[in-house]
Design an enzyme around this catalytic site. Structure first.
Site: not given
Ligand code: 13P
Length: 265
Positions: A249-250, A98, A96, A228, A10-12, A187, A181
């Protein structure tokens, strides 16, 4: 039964045309694609068209990070599942934390977040709309730190599953994907302990067993862990019996890291 592992990046809200293409190119050079692992890349909407071309020659699936549920019309700023299907999108994240307006780090007033936060109802509408276009939803669930500390983790997750899926039949949900999640692990660099992630993923599988009463359904659902995930913890997480891969994510923004995470699956 043996479920195919799934690793989704997920590149956000990151990367531009040049940097997104460079990342995919570097990742394609490093990753060893195998039949027993599905890989999905979810860039921002702005990069979907370009990545479609770049991923065409690989077996990597293209995913979106969100969707609106209507087909078309006067919905300024929204993107429909029909538009995603037109771009070759095969997967889409829904619910999600977010997009639910539950940010781990951003301090924004509740009443501001309320304007764009999605609800259990909108999540259910999105899943229905995605099914109509044969796009696989990846439904995210998870508790905040305050909810965990209050001992509400299972109750919150059950409520999120119930709100999103209670209108569906078991037959529609074979091969459904859920991502656990925990909001506090997103993050932050703080991963949920492996045994705890496994325990919650098993709880999610059991929820499907109890809710739908179809003995075969839970074995087909793929449950991912997200929060993470890195190359150093991926192998241990993905080797748990109820963790079928990760939503990353990251670490998906680093070609080397993401290729190693895929290899861990
Ligand atoms: P991180 O891997 O950056 O913690 O993000 C997880 C995430 O929200 C994937 O959708």
């Amino acid at each position: 039964m043996q479920r195919t592992k799934l690793v989704a990046g997920n590149w956000k809200m990151n990367l531009l045309q040049s940097t997104g293409s460079a990342l995919v190119e570097a990742f394609l050079q490093k990753v060893e694609l195998r039949q027993d692992v599905d890989v999905v890349v979810c860039p921002p909407y702005t990069l979907l068209g370009r990545l479609r071309e770049e991923l065409r020659r690989s077996h990597i699936h293209l995913g979106a990070q969100d969707v609106f549920w209507a087909e078309e019309g006067a919905f300024t700023g929204r993107v429909s599942p029909k538009m995603l299907a037109d771009l070759g999108v095969s997967h889409c994240i829904v619910g999600h934390s977010e997009t639910r307006g539950r940010f781990g780090k951003l301090e924004t007033a509740e009443n501001t977040l309320g304007f764009f936060a999605e609800t259990e109802e909108t999540i259910a509408l999105k899943i229905r709309a995605l099914f109509f276009h044969s796009i696989e939803p990846i439904l995210c669930v998870g508790e905040t730190l305050a909810e965990r500390q209050a001992g509400q983790t299972e109750a919150i997750i059950a409520k999120q599953l119930e709100g999103a899926l209670s209108g569906f039949d078991a037959a529609e949900l074979f091969f459904f994907v859920v991502a656990y999640e925990p909001v506090w692990a997103i993050g932050t660099g703080e991963t949920c302990a492996t045994e705890e992630a496994e325990r919650i993923c098993e709880f999610i599988r059991d929820w499907f067993r109890t809710k739908f009463g179809d003995p075969d359904l839970p074995d087909h659902i793929r449950i991912l862990y997200g929060g993470s995930v890195k190359s150093v913890n991926a192998k241990e997480l993905f080797s748990q019996p109820n963790i079928d891969g990760g939503l990353v994510g990251g670490a998906s923004l680093d070609a080397n890291e993401f290729a190693k995470i895929v290899a861990s699956a």
